[in-house]
Design an enzyme around this catalytic site. Structure first.
Site, PDB file in Angstrom:
ATOM      1  N   LYS A 258       6.505  14.266 -39.422  1.00  0.00           N
ATOM      2  CA  LYS A 258       5.267  14.500 -40.178  1.00  0.00           C
ATOM      3  C   LYS A 258       5.584  14.621 -41.663  1.00  0.00           C
ATOM      4  CE  LYS A 258       2.464  14.380 -36.711  1.00  0.00           C
ATOM      5  NZ  LYS A 258       1.649  13.157 -36.559  1.00  0.00           N
TER       6      LYS A 258
ATOM      7  N   ASN B  67      -4.192  24.421 -35.330  1.00  0.00           N
ATOM      8  CA  ASN B  67      -4.039  24.213 -33.875  1.00  0.00           C
ATOM      9  C   ASN B  67      -5.330  23.687 -33.253  1.00  0.00           C
ATOM     10  OD1 ASN B  67      -1.818  26.001 -34.674  1.00  0.00           O
ATOM     11  ND2 ASN B  67      -1.405  26.133 -32.494  1.00  0.00           N
TER      12      ASN B  67
ATOM     13  N   ASN C 143       1.353  23.652 -24.759  1.00  0.00           N
ATOM     14  CA  ASN C 143       0.482  24.347 -25.712  1.00  0.00           C
ATOM     15  C   ASN C 143      -0.329  25.427 -25.008  1.00  0.00           C
ATOM     16  OD1 ASN C 143       0.337  21.186 -27.074  1.00  0.00           O
ATOM     17  ND2 ASN C 143       1.041  22.903 -28.291  1.00  0.00           N
TER      18      ASN C 143
ATOM     19  N   PHE D  73      -3.556   8.087 -35.671  1.00  0.00           N
ATOM     20  CA  PHE D  73      -3.200   9.201 -34.785  1.00  0.00           C
ATOM     21  C   PHE D  73      -1.978   8.890 -33.924  1.00  0.00           C
ATOM     22  CE2 PHE D  73      -7.875   9.768 -35.160  1.00  0.00           C
ATOM     23  CZ  PHE D  73      -7.907  11.073 -35.604  1.00  0.00           C
TER      24      PHE D  73
ATOM     25  N   GLY E  82      11.988  28.742 -31.888  1.00  0.00           N
ATOM     26  CA  GLY E  82      11.345  27.870 -32.871  1.00  0.00           C
ATOM     27  C   GLY E  82       9.942  28.291 -33.268  1.00  0.00           C
TER      28      GLY E  82
ATOM     29  N   SER F 162       0.381  17.854 -40.110  1.00  0.00           N
ATOM     30  CA  SER F 162       0.379  19.104 -39.358  1.00  0.00           C
ATOM     31  C   SER F 162       0.765  20.259 -40.261  1.00  0.00           C
ATOM     32  CB  SER F 162       1.386  18.986 -38.215  1.00  0.00           C
ATOM     33  OG  SER F 162       1.611  20.241 -37.622  1.00  0.00           O
TER      34      SER F 162
ATOM     35  N   ASN G 216      -1.393   2.321 -26.998  1.00  0.00           N
ATOM     36  CA  ASN G 216      -0.455   1.738 -26.012  1.00  0.00           C
ATOM     37  C   ASN G 216      -0.527   2.457 -24.669  1.00  0.00           C
ATOM     38  OD1 ASN G 216       0.853   4.134 -26.436  1.00  0.00           O
ATOM     39  ND2 ASN G 216       2.797   3.244 -27.118  1.00  0.00           N
ATOM     40  N   LEU G 217      -1.437   3.422 -24.538  1.00  0.00           N
ATOM     41  CA  LEU G 217      -1.641   4.188 -23.300  1.00  0.00           C
ATOM     42  C   LEU G 217      -0.396   4.972 -22.870  1.00  0.00           C
ATOM     43  CD1 LEU G 217      -3.747   1.644 -21.147  1.00  0.00           C
ATOM     44  CD2 LEU G 217      -4.581   3.458 -22.650  1.00  0.00           C
TER      45      LEU G 217
ATOM     46  N   TYR H 265      10.138  16.241 -34.419  1.00  0.00           N
ATOM     47  CA  TYR H 265       8.689  15.963 -34.477  1.00  0.00           C
ATOM     48  C   TYR H 265       8.124  16.411 -35.828  1.00  0.00           C
ATOM     49  CZ  TYR H 265       3.791  17.232 -34.254  1.00  0.00           C
ATOM     50  OH  TYR H 265       2.472  17.402 -34.584  1.00  0.00           O
TER      51      TYR H 265
ATOM     52  N   TYR I 226      -3.386  19.460 -39.859  1.00  0.00           N
ATOM     53  CA  TYR I 226      -4.127  20.195 -38.831  1.00  0.00           C
ATOM     54  C   TYR I 226      -3.435  21.502 -38.517  1.00  0.00           C
ATOM     55  CZ  TYR I 226      -5.181  15.269 -37.532  1.00  0.00           C
ATOM     56  OH  TYR I 226      -5.492  13.935 -37.509  1.00  0.00           O
TER      57      TYR I 226
HETATM   58  C1  UD1 Z   1       2.925  23.537 -31.464  1.00  0.00           C
HETATM   59  C2  UD1 Z   1       4.064  22.972 -32.240  1.00  0.00           C
HETATM   60  C3  UD1 Z   1       3.536  22.329 -33.488  1.00  0.00           C
HETATM   61  C4  UD1 Z   1       2.578  21.228 -33.103  1.00  0.00           C
HETATM   62  C5  UD1 Z   1       1.475  21.779 -32.218  1.00  0.00           C
HETATM   63  C6  UD1 Z   1       0.689  20.627 -31.654  1.00  0.00           C
HETATM   64  C7  UD1 Z   1       5.983  24.382 -31.662  1.00  0.00           C
HETATM   65  C8  UD1 Z   1       6.966  25.384 -32.164  1.00  0.00           C
HETATM   66  N1  UD1 Z   1       5.035  24.007 -32.531  1.00  0.00           N
HETATM   67  O1  UD1 Z   1       2.283  24.521 -32.272  1.00  0.00           O
HETATM   68  O2  UD1 Z   1       4.582  21.788 -34.242  1.00  0.00           O
HETATM   69  O3  UD1 Z   1       2.017  20.667 -34.238  1.00  0.00           O
HETATM   70  O4  UD1 Z   1       2.017  22.505 -31.131  1.00  0.00           O
HETATM   71  O5  UD1 Z   1      -0.394  21.085 -30.936  1.00  0.00           O
HETATM   72  O6  UD1 Z   1       6.054  23.946 -30.540  1.00  0.00           O
HETATM   73  N2  UD1 Z   1       2.107  30.390 -26.354  1.00  0.00           N
HETATM   74  C9  UD1 Z   1       2.270  31.288 -25.326  1.00  0.00           C
HETATM   75  N3  UD1 Z   1       2.389  30.814 -24.046  1.00  0.00           N
HETATM   76  C10 UD1 Z   1       2.336  29.484 -23.746  1.00  0.00           C
HETATM   77  C11 UD1 Z   1       2.160  28.549 -24.808  1.00  0.00           C
HETATM   78  C12 UD1 Z   1       2.059  29.041 -26.090  1.00  0.00           C
HETATM   79  O7  UD1 Z   1       2.336  32.512 -25.551  1.00  0.00           O
HETATM   80  O8  UD1 Z   1       2.460  29.122 -22.576  1.00  0.00           O
HETATM   81  C13 UD1 Z   1       1.965  30.897 -27.731  1.00  0.00           C
HETATM   82  C14 UD1 Z   1       3.000  30.356 -28.688  1.00  0.00           C
HETATM   83  O9  UD1 Z   1       4.138  31.163 -28.706  1.00  0.00           O
HETATM   84  C15 UD1 Z   1       2.227  30.385 -30.001  1.00  0.00           C
HETATM   85  C16 UD1 Z   1       0.792  30.132 -29.592  1.00  0.00           C
HETATM   86  O10 UD1 Z   1       0.722  30.440 -28.205  1.00  0.00           O
HETATM   87  O11 UD1 Z   1       2.301  31.652 -30.587  1.00  0.00           O
HETATM   88  C17 UD1 Z   1       0.355  28.702 -29.792  1.00  0.00           C
HETATM   89  O12 UD1 Z   1       1.302  27.844 -29.177  1.00  0.00           O
HETATM   90  P1  UD1 Z   1       1.066  26.257 -29.075  1.00  0.00           P
HETATM   91  O13 UD1 Z   1      -0.265  25.985 -28.516  1.00  0.00           O
HETATM   92  O14 UD1 Z   1       2.252  25.681 -28.365  1.00  0.00           O
HETATM   93  O15 UD1 Z   1       1.029  25.784 -30.587  1.00  0.00           O
HETATM   94  P2  UD1 Z   1       2.114  25.986 -31.752  1.00  0.00           P
HETATM   95  O16 UD1 Z   1       3.385  26.474 -31.249  1.00  0.00           O
HETATM   96  O17 UD1 Z   1       1.445  26.760 -32.830  1.00  0.00           O
END
Ligand code: UD1
Length: 335
Positions: free
Chosen positions: A153, A178, A198, A80, A296, A124, A32-33, A149, A176
């Site tokens: 799942k 990360n 992320n 997806f 979280g 996930s 659906n873009l 979210y 999955y």
């Molecule tokens: C997040 C979601 C997860 C989802 C996934 C999708 C949360 C709590 N979890 O995973 O449910 O399936 O994304 O891709 O949001 N970090 C930093 N600085 C940043 C961003 C992230 O330090 O600016 C750290 C986070 O604290 C974490 C790690 O990097 O320890 C990975 O973070 P992220 O890429 O957001 O993934 P998840 O939190 O593992």
């Protein structure tokens, strides 16, 4: 063989479409873009030389979904299409339950009614929460979700488990870890809307000068360097897992009507290790500072991939540095 890929213009979807086409599958995309761009269709075509069939509509439109399955027969569906921003799901829970569960139900109803089978679901590792034992196997207990979210799942897995009990229907849920990186051609990759949530898109945007500084969320976790640990998997490796899962369904190699597989590398990396690997792989210096933990977030999650290795015959092949290099090459293509 013909495969429907919902959300096929999104990040993981587009990489999976490319792998499917390269394996000789005919692909039809529904998207659906809402969080993807139509240009991705041309980018896929330019990688593979084959333009996939494309239908633009929302899976919440039950009549359109029904019409699609009335007029198309597919050998499998890879689903997806879903909303995926954790923070937004906390603010708009009903939107997440409606989008992610409504679209799943519409697809399943239309497939059952038209007697079409074989469903691959994007799940996930979030369903495990903070697992008590690392690495995480598929038998680890499912923990209460931290966000709407994550709960969609978990509920989607439950819906599928009940459906396969009641009907002659077969599904595989891929959990999955990360997903990161981009296609080595740098023609497709992750396109975050606004400020990335992320880690990797934030890293590449900081190195590119779009963001001033990366915030590292917490250095007081009980890990060797104090930063949180995740299992980062190259999106192309992840895409390939869908192809082996699809073949398993079509060739009826499954051992039960629904199966669950962890899809990760099996290796945990801390945030500081990711930063170091990025600097090494790209020769870029990253501006970062340590800030408080993000609400979280869990301490550590990485996969035990034994089941996927032995049962699917799949394993991740690309290194963290390769993934970060590909993410960077992709970033350099963005304006
Ligand atoms: C997040 C979601 C997860 C989802 C996934 C999708 C949360 C709590 N979890 O995973 O449910 O399936 O994304 O891709 O949001 N970090 C930093 N600085 C940043 C961003 C992230 O330090 O600016 C750290 C986070 O604290 C974490 C790690 O990097 O320890 C990975 O973070 P992220 O890429 O957001 O993934 P998840 O939190 O593992």
């Amino acid at each position: 063989m013909k495969v429907l890929v919902t959300g096929g213009l999104g990040y993981i979807g587009s990489h999976t479409v490319v792998e499917l086409q390269q394996e000789g599958f005919e692909v039809v995309i529904i998207d659906n873009l809402s969080n993807s761009r139509i240009e991705v269709l041309d980018q896929i075509t330019s990688i593979t030389g084959i333009k996939p069939q494309f239908e633009q509509f929302d899976l919440l439109d039950k009549e359109k979904v029904s019409d699609f399955f009335n007029t198309n027969r597919v050998d499998g569906v890879i689903h997806f299409a879903a909303s995926k921003a954790v923070g937004e799901s906390v603010e708009k829970p009903l939107l997440y339950y409606q989008n992610n569960l409504g679209s799943l139900l519409n697809l399943l109803q239309a497939m059952l009614r038209t007697d079409q089978d074989h469903f691959i679901f994007s799940s996930s590792c979030t369903v495990y929460g903070q697992a008590d034992v690392l690495p995480i196997t598929e038998n680890a207990p499912i923990k209460p979700a931290e966000s709407p979210y994550g709960n969609t799942k978990k509920i989607s897995e439950d819906v599928l488990s009940d459906v396969v009990k009641a009907h002659d229907f077969h599904a595989i849920a891929l959990r999955y870890f990360n997903p990161i990186g981009a296609h080595p051609s740098a023609k497709i990759g992750e396109l975050p809307l606004g400020v990335p949530q992320n880690l990797i898109p934030y890293v590449t945007q900081t190195a590119a000068g779009i963001r001033e500084q990366l915030s590292v969320f917490g250095d007081d976790y009980p890990t060797p360097d104090g930063t949180a640990i995740r299992d980062y998997i190259h999106v192309v490796d992840l895409a390939k897992a869908h192809i082996v899962a699809l073949k398993r369904l079509v060739q009826k190699e499954y051992q039960s009507p629904i199966e669950f597989f962890n899809i990760g590398t099996g290796m945990g990396s801390s945030v500081l290790e990711v930063i170091q690997a990025f600097e090494k792989a790209t020769q870029q210096k990253l501006n970062y500072k340590i800030v408080d933990r993000r609400a979280g977030d869990i301490t550590a999650a990485y996969a035990d991939t034994t089941l996927a290795n032995t049962t699917l015959g799949w394993r991740a092949e690309k290194s963290l540095e390769e993934a970060l290099k590909d993410a960077w090459e992709w970033q350099l293509q963005q304006k």
